[in-house]
Design an enzyme around this catalytic site. Structure first.
Site, mmCIF file in Angstrom:
data_model
loop_
_atom_site.group_PDB
_atom_site.id
_atom_site.type_symbol
_atom_site.label_atom_id
_atom_site.label_comp_id
_atom_site.label_asym_id
_atom_site.label_seq_id
_atom_site.Cartn_x
_atom_site.Cartn_y
_atom_site.Cartn_z
ATOM 1 N N GLU A 12 49.194 37.833 46.863
ATOM 2 C CA GLU A 12 48.268 38.139 45.770
ATOM 3 C C GLU A 12 47.248 39.217 46.144
ATOM 4 O OE1 GLU A 12 48.481 33.992 43.204
ATOM 5 O OE2 GLU A 12 47.169 34.030 44.951
ATOM 6 N N GLY A 78 51.062 29.501 36.101
ATOM 7 C CA GLY A 78 52.098 28.910 35.252
ATOM 8 C C GLY A 78 51.616 28.951 33.809
ATOM 9 N N MET A 172 45.915 26.708 40.681
ATOM 10 C CA MET A 172 45.392 25.768 41.669
ATOM 11 C C MET A 172 44.075 26.198 42.318
ATOM 12 S SD MET A 172 49.077 24.750 43.433
ATOM 13 C CE MET A 172 48.403 23.420 44.420
ATOM 14 N N GLU A 173 43.437 27.258 41.808
ATOM 15 C CA GLU A 173 42.224 27.744 42.479
ATOM 16 C C GLU A 173 41.078 28.163 41.557
ATOM 17 O OE1 GLU A 173 45.276 29.322 43.068
ATOM 18 O OE2 GLU A 173 45.844 28.270 44.911
ATOM 19 N N ASP A 196 55.713 31.723 35.989
ATOM 20 C CA ASP A 196 56.633 30.628 35.631
ATOM 21 C C ASP A 196 56.060 29.875 34.431
ATOM 22 O OD1 ASP A 196 54.844 29.658 38.166
ATOM 23 O OD2 ASP A 196 55.082 28.057 36.693
HETATM 24 O O1 OS5 Z 1 48.320 29.220 44.860
HETATM 25 C C1 OS5 Z 1 49.199 28.335 44.200
HETATM 26 C C2 OS5 Z 1 48.850 28.287 42.741
HETATM 27 N N1 OS5 Z 1 49.424 29.517 42.246
HETATM 28 C C3 OS5 Z 1 49.459 29.659 40.787
HETATM 29 C C4 OS5 Z 1 50.616 29.000 40.092
HETATM 30 C C5 OS5 Z 1 50.741 27.644 39.797
HETATM 31 N N2 OS5 Z 1 49.938 26.587 40.043
HETATM 32 C C6 OS5 Z 1 50.344 25.369 39.613
HETATM 33 N N3 OS5 Z 1 51.500 25.153 38.965
HETATM 34 C C7 OS5 Z 1 52.314 26.204 38.667
HETATM 35 N N4 OS5 Z 1 53.459 25.978 37.997
HETATM 36 C C8 OS5 Z 1 51.936 27.492 39.098
HETATM 37 N N5 OS5 Z 1 52.513 28.704 38.983
HETATM 38 C C9 OS5 Z 1 51.725 29.629 39.595
HETATM 39 C C10 OS5 Z 1 50.642 29.738 42.976
HETATM 40 C C11 OS5 Z 1 50.615 28.860 44.202
HETATM 41 C C12 OS5 Z 1 51.647 27.765 44.055
HETATM 42 S S1 OS5 Z 1 51.954 26.862 45.506
HETATM 43 C C13 OS5 Z 1 53.276 27.806 46.143
HETATM 44 C C14 OS5 Z 1 53.618 27.472 47.596
HETATM 45 C C15 OS5 Z 1 54.818 28.262 48.024
HETATM 46 C C16 OS5 Z 1 55.004 28.341 49.511
HETATM 47 N N6 OS5 Z 1 55.163 27.323 50.318
HETATM 48 N N7 OS5 Z 1 55.367 27.767 51.546
HETATM 49 N N8 OS5 Z 1 55.331 29.080 51.512
HETATM 50 C C17 OS5 Z 1 55.124 29.487 50.272
HETATM 51 C C18 OS5 Z 1 55.557 29.927 52.681
HETATM 52 C C19 OS5 Z 1 54.366 29.970 53.591
HETATM 53 C C20 OS5 Z 1 54.429 29.426 54.835
HETATM 54 C C21 OS5 Z 1 53.325 29.487 55.678
HETATM 55 C C22 OS5 Z 1 52.147 30.109 55.241
HETATM 56 C C23 OS5 Z 1 52.095 30.662 53.983
HETATM 57 C C24 OS5 Z 1 53.210 30.615 53.143
#
Ligand code: OS5
Length: 230
Positions: A12, A78, A172-173, A196
């Site tokens: 981001e 989302g 989520m923030e 999404d």
């Molecule tokens: O920051 C989180 C919220 N964001 C907006 C979002 C959202 N929130 C809630 N529900 C939805 N349907 C949403 N759509 C967009 C996006 C983000 C979601 S949490 C994604 C986690 C994905 C992830 N997991 N591991 N990695 C990526 C790799 C990684 C590994 C180590 C360090 C950093 C990344």
């Protein structure tokens, strides 16, 4: 003027750091902060890590430690509203916490005593975003964003959040950043591009569109910064 630009994930803020080219990296309180001079003003940029606690910590640090006097958030979300499709931009008019629940005591969802269900974003920056949108030839929707410590990938939960808070998008923030900025008297602006539809396909859609939607949002936020500094 010192402007904070934050996201939650590396993707981001990557387009913003790329645009700046050179910056100084400072490690503080378990995170990395990037400082740069841009068109005569100071910027501090960071991704917080995911969720309300990390984002509250980062927003507080940017204001209290780095001296930011306004904050812009850029990221993905989302969609709840059926008018929002992948890649579309939403500017938050106000934000709530959809997972804050002491309804057992007769309070409404999202409310705790001495708090408020909704925190309003800065009206002047929302107004400015309309000018930026028209200059960029982009359609930007304004609406309510609901925040919680949950990646929503469930139609029922998404509909409940939409109905309970009148929310158009979820993430989520934003809600926690809003609480911090409001408490510290710092004007804030939360922009999200849809990645999404918070439904059963959400994680696949998120993985596919994180980068392009994050880029859309970052481009717009940098145009906002251009207007703020001119
Ligand atoms: O920051 C989180 C919220 N964001 C907006 C979002 C959202 N929130 C809630 N529900 C939805 N349907 C949403 N759509 C967009 C996006 C983000 C979601 S949490 C994604 C986690 C994905 C992830 N997991 N591991 N990695 C990526 C790799 C990684 C590994 C180590 C360090 C950093 C990344």
């Amino acid at each position: 003027m010192k402007i904070a630009i934050m996201g939650a994930m590396p993707e981001e803020i990557a387009p913003i750091l790329e645009k700046l080219g050179s910056y100084k990296t400072i490690e503080y309180a378990g995170n990395r902060y990037y400082e740069a001079a841009y068109r005569g003003v100071d910027l501090v940029i960071a991704y917080s890590k995911i969720g309300k606690v990390f984002s509250a910590l980062t927003a507080t640090t940017m204001i209290e430690h780095f001296g930011a006097d306004r904050l812009l958030f850029s990221g993905v979300a989302g969609a709840i509203s059926s008018t929002l499709k992948v890649g579309d931009l939403i500017v938050a008019t106000k934000l709530s916490q959809h997972d804050l629940d002491i309804t057992a005591f007769g309070h409404p969802y999202g409310y705790v005593p001495e708090g408020a269900v909704f925190v309003a974003a800065d009206k002047q920056m929302i107004e400015l975003s309309k000018k930026v949108a028209s200059e960029m030839g982009k359609c930007v929707q304004e609406g309510i964003i609901a925040t919680g410590d949950q990646f929503v990938a469930n139609e029922e939960r998404k509909n409940w959040i939409g109905a309970t808070f009148g929310a158009d998008a979820l993430e989520m923030e934003g809600g926690s950043v809003a609480v911090v900025c409001d408490a510290l008297g710092v004007p804030f602006f939360i922009l999200r591009a849809i990645s999404d539809a918070a439904d059963m396909d959400a994680s696949f859609s998120f993985d596919e569109f994180l980068q392009t939607s994050a880029q859309e949002s970052a481009e717009f936020v940098m145009k906002m910064v251009d207007q703020l500094v001119s």
